[in-house]
Scaffold this motif. Structure first.
Motif, short mmCIF file in Angstrom:
data_model
loop_
_atom_site.label_atom_id
_atom_site.label_comp_id
_atom_site.label_asym_id
_atom_site.label_seq_id
_atom_site.Cartn_x
_atom_site.Cartn_y
_atom_site.Cartn_z
N ALA A 120 48.91 33.06 -9.85
CA ALA A 120 49.91 31.99 -9.19
C ALA A 120 51.02 32.63 -8.35
O ALA A 120 51.40 32.12 -7.34
CB ALA A 120 50.74 31.33 -10.22
N VAL A 121 51.71 33.84 -8.93
CA VAL A 121 52.68 34.88 -8.16
C VAL A 121 51.84 35.01 -6.80
O VAL A 121 52.58 35.01 -5.71
CB VAL A 121 53.14 36.00 -8.88
CG1 VAL A 121 54.03 36.64 -8.05
CG2 VAL A 121 54.05 35.24 -9.91
N GLY A 122 50.69 35.66 -6.79
CA GLY A 122 49.93 35.98 -5.55
C GLY A 122 49.88 34.67 -4.50
O GLY A 122 50.10 34.91 -3.25
N GLU A 123 49.54 33.71 -4.93
CA GLU A 123 49.51 32.45 -4.09
C GLU A 123 50.66 31.69 -3.73
O GLU A 123 50.80 31.67 -2.42
CB GLU A 123 48.83 31.35 -4.94
CG GLU A 123 47.15 31.50 -5.50
CD GLU A 123 46.68 30.66 -6.24
OE1 GLU A 123 47.50 29.64 -6.74
OE2 GLU A 123 45.58 30.70 -6.49
N PHE A 124 51.87 32.13 -4.35
CA PHE A 124 53.16 31.79 -3.79
C PHE A 124 53.61 32.76 -2.91
O PHE A 124 54.03 32.28 -1.72
CB PHE A 124 54.04 31.82 -5.00
CG PHE A 124 55.50 31.74 -4.50
CD1 PHE A 124 55.89 30.52 -4.16
CD2 PHE A 124 56.49 32.92 -4.70
CE1 PHE A 124 57.18 30.33 -3.85
CE2 PHE A 124 57.88 32.75 -4.39
CZ PHE A 124 58.12 31.56 -3.95
N THR A 125 53.34 33.98 -2.84
CA THR A 125 53.46 35.17 -1.99
C THR A 125 52.80 34.68 -0.65
O THR A 125 53.46 34.89 0.36
CB THR A 125 53.22 36.60 -2.62
OG1 THR A 125 53.85 36.52 -3.77
CG2 THR A 125 53.62 37.58 -1.50
N LEU A 126 51.71 34.17 -0.79
CA LEU A 126 50.68 34.12 0.43
C LEU A 126 51.51 32.92 1.26
O LEU A 126 51.48 32.87 2.46
CB LEU A 126 49.41 33.97 0.03
CG LEU A 126 48.33 33.68 1.21
CD1 LEU A 126 48.19 34.94 1.61
CD2 LEU A 126 46.87 33.32 0.57
N ALA A 127 51.77 31.88 0.17
CA ALA A 127 52.23 30.88 0.94
C ALA A 127 53.67 30.96 1.56
O ALA A 127 53.96 30.34 2.64
CB ALA A 127 52.54 29.46 -0.06
N THR A 128 54.49 31.89 1.15
CA THR A 128 55.86 32.21 1.31
C THR A 128 55.73 32.75 2.65
O THR A 128 56.58 32.39 3.61
CB THR A 128 56.65 32.95 0.56
OG1 THR A 128 56.75 32.48 -0.87
CG2 THR A 128 57.82 33.51 0.72
#
Length: 286
Positions: A197-205
């Motif tokens: 979830a954190v990785g996906e958030f970073t990618l979207a950020t």
């Protein structure tokens, strides 16, 4: 227009995703808005009220939510104040004082004062490790212990991968995925839901966020020797952004009494550090 986002709409999208990620926080927490000289600062506070206090500072492009995969371990016996660093995505003021300027330490003075903490231990990852080191050197009387997880500011930066990372960002979603994969190189083992979830958030950020491009000041060995508090530092030998083998050797030489660990099979995203860090910050340093 925002100084750190490409558009107001992008800034709003990042904050919505951030709020959704905080809903997955696995332990009870208190959101705090802290007043500092630099501006409003957002913090997520978890753990027993009477436990040893820890200020956690995340890396570039991160938020307090980036501690989500490890917060249950850390907050079991620590009072963890995960703070959004200024100039990064999240809900803290967008101001970006130059790294190495007195304003960096002055901001953290305000954070500790607003939290009612005369002293605290500091936990810093990547660029958050630089912030923690800078504060520990400028305000040693306010830092009880220091845990660094692949910190910036000790070893040499690897310029070619950094240029490649910057270039990938020009190629939209594919480029962002390639950049994240490059930084994650060396990670091993299964990826749990929190880290995914954190990785996906970073990618979207990084679709909307403009990271710092300035050079990160490197602390010379003679400055590192001034650190008088207990220090635990983890480095990933396969970090593509920082020469962490060099950093580990430099810190060991500067601080023979520090607990310096080099993970030979790990990169910039280090696994398995949280339990040892929690024990260290509780005072178990046997």
């Amino acid at each position: 227009m925002s100084a750190i986002y490409r558009s107001a709409e992008g800034a709003a999208a990042v904050r919505r995703r951030y709020d959704a990620l905080l809903e997955r926080w696995p332990v009870p927490f208190e959101p705090r808005i802290l007043s500092t000289r630099l501006g409003e600062t957002f913090a997520v506070v978890s753990g027993p009220v009477d436990a040893p206090p820890v200020v956690a500072l995340q890396g570039s492009g991160g938020t307090a939510a980036h501690w989500l995969p490890d917060i249950a371990t850390l907050a079991a016996n620590l009072r963890v104040h995960a703070v959004d660093v200024p100039g990064e995505p999240g809900r803290t003021v967008e101001a970006r004082p130059p790294l190495g300027a007195p304003a960096c330490a002055e901001w953290l003075d305000g954070v500790l004062d607003a939290l009612g903490l005369p002293q605290a231990a500091f936990l810093g990852g990547s660029l958050g490790g630089w912030w923690s080191l800078d504060y520990a050197l400028r305000r040693p009387e306010r830092v009880t212990a220091l845990v660094l997880v692949n910190p910036a500011g000790i070893g040499r930066r690897r310029l070619v991968p950094i240029l490649k990372f910057a270039g990938y960002r020009l190629f939209g979603g594919w480029g962002r995925r390639r950049a994240l994969a490059m930084v994650a190189k060396g990670a091993s083992g299964p990826v749990d839901a929190g880290r995914r979830a954190v990785g996906e958030f970073t990618l979207a950020t990084f679709e909307h966020f403009k990271p710092r491009l300035e050079a990160i000041p490197v602390f010379p060995a003679d400055r590192l020797r001034e650190l008088g508090m207990p220090v635990l530092a983890w480095f990933g030998a396969r970090d593509v952004l920082l020469d962490q083998r060099d950093a580990a050797a430099k810190l060991r030489q500067a601080l023979p009494g520090a607990d310096v660990r080099l993970a030979e099979d790990a990169g910039h995203f280090l696994p398995g550090w949280a339990a040892s860090a929690a024990a260290f910050l509780k005072g178990d340093r046997s």
